[in-house]
Design an enzyme around this catalytic site. Structure first.
Site, PDB file in Angstrom:
ATOM      1  N   HIS A  55     -83.817  70.854 -54.570  1.00 15.84           N
ATOM      2  CA  HIS A  55     -83.152  70.172 -53.460  1.00 15.84           C
ATOM      3  C   HIS A  55     -83.355  70.978 -52.174  1.00 15.84           C
ATOM      4  O   HIS A  55     -83.562  72.200 -52.213  1.00 15.84           O
ATOM      5  CB  HIS A  55     -81.655  70.042 -53.751  1.00 15.84           C
ATOM      6  CG  HIS A  55     -81.327  69.018 -54.798  1.00 15.84           C
ATOM      7  ND1 HIS A  55     -80.054  68.561 -55.032  1.00 15.84           N
ATOM      8  CD2 HIS A  55     -82.119  68.351 -55.671  1.00 15.84           C
ATOM      9  CE1 HIS A  55     -80.066  67.664 -56.002  1.00 15.84           C
ATOM     10  NE2 HIS A  55     -81.310  67.519 -56.419  1.00 15.84           N
ATOM     11  N   GLU A  57     -81.323  72.088 -49.961  1.00 14.55           N
ATOM     12  CA  GLU A  57     -80.404  73.211 -49.764  1.00 14.55           C
ATOM     13  C   GLU A  57     -80.803  74.419 -50.618  1.00 14.55           C
ATOM     14  O   GLU A  57     -80.671  75.569 -50.187  1.00 14.55           O
ATOM     15  CB  GLU A  57     -78.966  72.815 -50.137  1.00 14.55           C
ATOM     16  CG  GLU A  57     -78.406  71.631 -49.376  1.00 14.55           C
ATOM     17  CD  GLU A  57     -78.605  70.326 -50.137  1.00 14.55           C
ATOM     18  OE1 GLU A  57     -79.738  70.049 -50.605  1.00 14.55           O
ATOM     19  OE2 GLU A  57     -77.621  69.587 -50.272  1.00 14.55           O
ATOM     20  N   CYS A  85     -74.854  68.067 -53.396  1.00  9.42           N
ATOM     21  CA  CYS A  85     -74.405  67.766 -54.756  1.00  9.42           C
ATOM     22  C   CYS A  85     -73.657  68.987 -55.308  1.00  9.42           C
ATOM     23  O   CYS A  85     -73.545  70.025 -54.647  1.00  9.42           O
ATOM     24  CB  CYS A  85     -75.602  67.404 -55.642  1.00  9.42           C
ATOM     25  SG  CYS A  85     -76.641  68.828 -56.087  1.00  9.42           S
ATOM     26  N   CYS A  88     -75.842  72.207 -55.483  1.00  8.70           N
ATOM     27  CA  CYS A  88     -76.064  72.835 -54.174  1.00  8.70           C
ATOM     28  C   CYS A  88     -74.763  73.432 -53.623  1.00  8.70           C
ATOM     29  O   CYS A  88     -74.781  74.509 -53.008  1.00  8.70           O
ATOM     30  CB  CYS A  88     -76.659  71.820 -53.207  1.00  8.70           C
ATOM     31  SG  CYS A  88     -78.341  71.345 -53.675  1.00  8.70           S
TER      32      CYS A  88
END
Lengths: 145, 145
Positions: A55, A57, A85, A88
């Site tokens: 992801h 992040e 999420c 993260c």
């Protein structure tokens, strides 16, 4: 209405989300600021890497930690187009970032559905460039169907 | 008492935790099985990489996904010495692993304090090699003081 500094910075995250879109990735982007300077940019790369942990992040955090050789980022502000999420948020908690700014809420996978998973020191702000970010996501999934 | 297959596998994870210990990392190890075969091993590398995301489970998942070129691991069983944190639970959820076995509960950072963060398909079992794992962790932090 005047454009705020946070909108300008979120626009940088949005540009990263657009790059993800072009590469057929779920269009989410993130950027980091330290002492008012842009210090890192990343976008979602789950498809390219076939790695569910890639992801925006996560990539952003790892690149910052490599650059600064520090496992904490207590003075860093992170701007991400969509609410992080759980994974993260957990990473942002370990990193102890100063500020998290996210554009739009994530109705299903957003961490806030599970309580405040972030570090108590981290200040959180949301609601930036919502129209642009929502449209980009909607466009992406419309084209997927 | 007979040694079960899960204890044998957890012993492999424990060996990885011992490797972490030797390298002055918080001693947590993880291994993965697919079709009854050991397919990946990892240990915590937060200090070495100065990266708060470099938990054993994260490294394990990324290496499995690279190896199998898949962003899902629906037939994989993961053994980890200590209950995963929120970040790792979030990653395990995205990966949709079949089974999670962890040795001991994590009293402060364990994901289960925040509800069931794992995928509904993932079966969870805990309580393996608890004495050995607890002693390793205790030793590590005793030496740190």
């Amino acid at each position: 209405m005047e454009t705020t500094i946070h909108e300008i910075r979120m626009k940088e995250a949005y540009k990263m989300a657009c790059l993800a879109y072009e590469k057929n990735e779920v269009p989410i982007g993130a950027v980091a600021y330290l002492n008012n300077q842009l210090v890192a940019k990343a976008y979602n790369q789950v498809e390219m890497l076939q790695d569910c942990t890639a992801h925006a992040e996560m990539i952003l955090i790892s690149s910052l930690m490599e650059r600064f050789q520090s496992k904490y980022l207590p003075n860093v502000s992170i701007y991400v187009t969509v609410e992080p999420c759980v994974m993260c948020a957990g990473a942002l908690k370990w990193a102890q970032i100063a500020e998290l700014y996210y554009g739009i809420k994530e109705p299903k996978y957003g961490y806030s559905h599970f309580g405040n998973l972030l570090h108590p020191k981290t200040k959180v702000y949301s609601g930036f460039l919502e129209g642009d970010i929502q449209n980009l996501i909607k466009d992406f999934f419309k084209n997927k169907r």
